[in-house]
Design an enzyme around this catalytic site. Structure first.
Site, mmCIF file in Angstrom:
data_model
loop_
_atom_site.group_PDB
_atom_site.id
_atom_site.type_symbol
_atom_site.label_atom_id
_atom_site.label_comp_id
_atom_site.label_asym_id
_atom_site.label_seq_id
_atom_site.Cartn_x
_atom_site.Cartn_y
_atom_site.Cartn_z
ATOM 1 N N HIS A 53 2.824 6.595 2.188
ATOM 2 C CA HIS A 53 2.257 7.970 2.155
ATOM 3 C C HIS A 53 2.492 9.293 3.256
ATOM 4 O O HIS A 53 3.470 8.818 4.242
ATOM 5 C CB HIS A 53 0.862 8.103 1.844
ATOM 6 C CG HIS A 53 -0.046 7.531 3.008
ATOM 7 N ND1 HIS A 53 -0.210 8.152 4.274
ATOM 8 C CD2 HIS A 53 -0.754 6.247 3.404
ATOM 9 C CE1 HIS A 53 -1.018 7.281 4.922
ATOM 10 N NE2 HIS A 53 -1.034 6.648 4.470
ATOM 11 N N LYS B 81 0.835 -1.167 0.107
ATOM 12 C CA LYS B 81 0.009 0.138 -0.024
ATOM 13 C C LYS B 81 0.856 1.471 -0.196
ATOM 14 O O LYS B 81 2.122 1.085 0.324
ATOM 15 C CB LYS B 81 -0.760 -0.070 1.172
ATOM 16 C CG LYS B 81 -1.909 -0.827 1.125
ATOM 17 C CD LYS B 81 -2.751 -0.853 2.386
ATOM 18 C CE LYS B 81 -3.909 -2.320 2.457
ATOM 19 N NZ LYS B 81 -4.544 -2.085 3.680
ATOM 20 N N HIS C 91 2.310 8.531 6.934
ATOM 21 C CA HIS C 91 3.290 7.500 7.577
ATOM 22 C C HIS C 91 4.515 8.546 7.904
ATOM 23 O O HIS C 91 5.160 8.331 8.796
ATOM 24 C CB HIS C 91 3.872 6.541 6.707
ATOM 25 C CG HIS C 91 2.643 5.482 6.427
ATOM 26 N ND1 HIS C 91 2.123 5.231 5.332
ATOM 27 C CD2 HIS C 91 2.116 4.672 7.339
ATOM 28 C CE1 HIS C 91 1.357 4.388 5.448
ATOM 29 N NE2 HIS C 91 1.205 3.953 6.767
HETATM 30 N N1 ARG Z 1 0.275 -0.149 9.177
HETATM 31 C C1 ARG Z 1 -0.849 0.946 10.011
HETATM 32 C C2 ARG Z 1 -1.225 1.868 8.943
HETATM 33 O O1 ARG Z 1 -0.473 2.257 7.948
HETATM 34 C C3 ARG Z 1 -0.124 1.544 11.295
HETATM 35 C C4 ARG Z 1 0.099 0.839 12.308
HETATM 36 C C5 ARG Z 1 -0.363 1.240 13.787
HETATM 37 N N2 ARG Z 1 0.134 0.412 14.724
HETATM 38 C C6 ARG Z 1 -0.542 -0.590 15.461
HETATM 39 N N3 ARG Z 1 0.086 -1.180 16.158
HETATM 40 N N4 ARG Z 1 -1.670 -0.828 14.942
HETATM 41 O O2 ARG Z 1 -2.136 2.181 9.114
#
Ligand code: ARG
Length: 566
Positions: free
Chosen positions: A128, A125, A131
């Site tokens: 972006h 994905k 992040h």
């Molecule tokens: N990968 C997730 C995203 O991009 C964020 C991860 C957040 N951390 C967690 N422990 N849920 O939306």
């Protein structure tokens, strides 16, 4: 000697008030002209049966000046204290000179561990700008906690598991070309992933195929596992390249996949505690008492989901690190998700769930445009970083700045400018980025602070050979000089509040104001001019020297590097 402590003691002696009352009452007046510290006399009104202004008048007469305090002035119901400037300046500068790299540090975190999870992009994905926001805030918090002596572990909770992998595998089997992908892994994987979504709109059976692949992956199928690990590896190489560009490091890249074999235990525990109930075929923790939708643990087909993995991750972290705080820097759209699984954990009786903190942040827009992650029309992180670096290089060329290494300077300034902008407001606020503000060298910006530092360094280079240690500050007590030192003195307070509130913004505001005070100082007080006498010259050079050290340390806490000339 601590000036504040000295004043508190004087007040206690005179009023016989309890220490905590005095400590809590003493405050910094809103305007520097009103003095350095103020004591509001209101807590005394009841005891002394007099109006606060009368008390302030009386007390001011009884409080004598001494070698730390120049004067005590009543103003309304307040007592205003003015420090002895020379003493304050020479003590503060002396302290910083002793160990500049330790200024603003403390050891209050000794023996305690803080986990800081941030960035956490999803494979296939878009990586972006949201992040990047997480990366800016998380990296800064990690540095702030280290500054306070905590053992900090930076965690990247990679999105490397979930149904998207079924889709990616399906897409790869249809349209994947290893050679093309390896040239630009992140974008190519994204491309075929997006293509999958487009095609699946017309051929919904693709979704079934993808679900099947992910099921096989979860069951440990060899071919699926190999593809998964291939996607993960090539993406990770790219991520690490971007992190290096940013100057950001992680202690662990354990992503969601790492917890895939640790979820049965979570399900068992929740079931044993009687917390799992069935709802529309799924197993959930009911949160209606807490006014939230249920936290889904097992889907109707028995598959675990995001929340289950998060609970498994929290439990693993608790056992592995025995943390004091477990911080998640994740955007506000996931606020409910965090409230849900953390509440489920509290219901399971895990007290330490209270030490798990979701540190949210607002939405990012770029040039007024909302960022959508659909169909790839999203502002990608690396494009933004490259553009910032390119634009900085242009500005450096146009300004004819005398940088040593234009590539190095463009990177440090271009990246620093972006970090600065993300941390310029409190994190919950939505931000709208635009190049004019990011790279405004004169306004409140990263380059503005970096320029202040470089300016100071250039003065020090020109003063080479002059020994300004143990300078005499009796003549360098102008408003600008004094204000600058007061700012220097406030570094620790800024670090402390930034950590207490998990808000790097306080450091940003601190370093911006410090740089402004520094500008004002050197614009009004000549340093190396011929008509400046030797003692004054030395004292001012000492101020320049400690200020550059503190600007550098504070910028470091924001993830911003400095350049020696600009
Ligand atoms: N990968 C997730 C995203 O991009 C964020 C991860 C957040 N951390 C967690 N422990 N849920 O939306």
């Amino acid at each position: 000697m601590d000036f504040k402590e000295h004043i508190i003691e004087k007040i206690i002696k005179l009023t016989e008030l309890e220490r905590t009352i005095v400590e809590n009452a003493v405050e910094v007046p809103p305007d520097e002209k009103m003095g350095d510290l103020a004591f509001p006399c209101f807590p005394l009104a009841k005891i002394m049966h007099k109006a606060p202004p009368v008390i302030a008048q009386e007390l001011s007469k009884k409080l004598s000046d001494d070698d730390m305090i120049d004067k005590v002035q009543p103003a309304g119901g307040y007592l205003n204290f003015f420090f002895n400037r020379e003493r304050f300046i020479s003590e503060t500068v002396g302290e910083i000179e002793k160990a500049p790299e330790k200024w603003g540090m403390s050891n209050e975190g000794e023996g305690k561990t803080v986990l800081c999870e941030y960035s956490s992009p999803n494979i296939a994905k878009p990586f972006h700008i949201g992040h990047l926001f997480s990366t800016a805030v998380g990296n800064s918090l990690a540095r702030i906690y280290k500054q306070l002596g905590y053992n900090v572990q930076s965690l990247n909770h990679l999105g490397d598991w979930g149904t998207q992998f079924g889709k990616l595998i399906s897409a790869y089997k249809r349209w994947g070309d290893r050679e093309v992908i390896e040239k630009d892994p992140i974008n190519e994987l994204l491309k075929i992933y997006v293509k999958f979504h487009d095609e699946a709109e017309e051929h919904p059976e693709l979704e079934d195929e993808a679900r099947g692949y992910f099921k096989k992956l979860e069951d440990g199928d060899e071919e699926m596992t190999e593809l998964w690990s291939y996607f993960r590896e090539i993406s990770l190489v790219e991520y690490k390249r971007v992190y290096e560009l940013l100057g950001v490091e992680f202690d662990s890249y354990n992503g969601e996949a790492f917890y895939s074999d640790k979820m049965d235990e979570v399900v068992d525990i929740l079931r044993d505690k009687g917390l799992l109930v069935e709802s529309e075929g799924a197993q959930v923790v009911d949160l209606s008492e807490e006014g939230m939708p249920p936290c889904i643990i097992l889907k109707s087909n028995g598959a675990t989901i995001y929340a289950t993995r998060d609970i498994a991750a929290a439990l693993y972290r608790h056992r592995t690190y025995n943390f004091d705080k477990n911080i998640y820097v994740v955007g506000n759209p996931q606020k409910l998700h965090f409230r849900q699984f953390l509440t489920a954990m509290k219901k399971a009786g895990w007290k330490w769930a209270d030490d798990c903190i979701h540190v949210g942040f607002g939405l990012v827009r770029f040039g007024g445009k909302n960022l959508s992650t659909r169909h790839g029309d999203v502002v990608l992180l690396e494009d933004v970083l490259r553009e910032s670096i390119d634009k900085t290089r242009e500005i450096i060329r146009k300004n004819n700045s005398n940088v040593d290494d234009i590539e190095d300077a463009s990177r440090k300034i271009g990246i620093g400018a972006i970090f600065y902008t993300f941390l310029h407001s409190t994190r919950e606020k939505d931000i709208d980025l635009n190049w004019e503000t990011i790279l405004d060298f004169e306004g409140e910006s990263g380059p503005y602070c970096q320029y202040g530092y470089a300016r100071g360094r250039s003065i020090l280079r020109r003063a080479e050979g002059i020994n300004f240690k143990n300078a005499d500050f009796s003549k360098t007590v102008s408003d600008e000089e004094y204000s600058l030192v007061k700012h220097l003195n406030g570094f620790y307070d800024a670090v402390k509040i930034a950590a207490d509130k998990n808000e790097p913004f306080y450091i940003n505001r601190y370093v911006t104001n410090l740089t402004k005070a520094f500008n004002k100082f050197y614009n009004t007080n000549p340093i190396l001019k011929d008509d400046v006498d030797e003692e004054t010259k030395k004292a001012r050079l000492a101020l320049v020297s400690v200020t550059t050290e503190v600007i550098k340390s504070a910028l470091y806490l924001l993830g911003i590097e400095t350049v020696e000339s600009m």
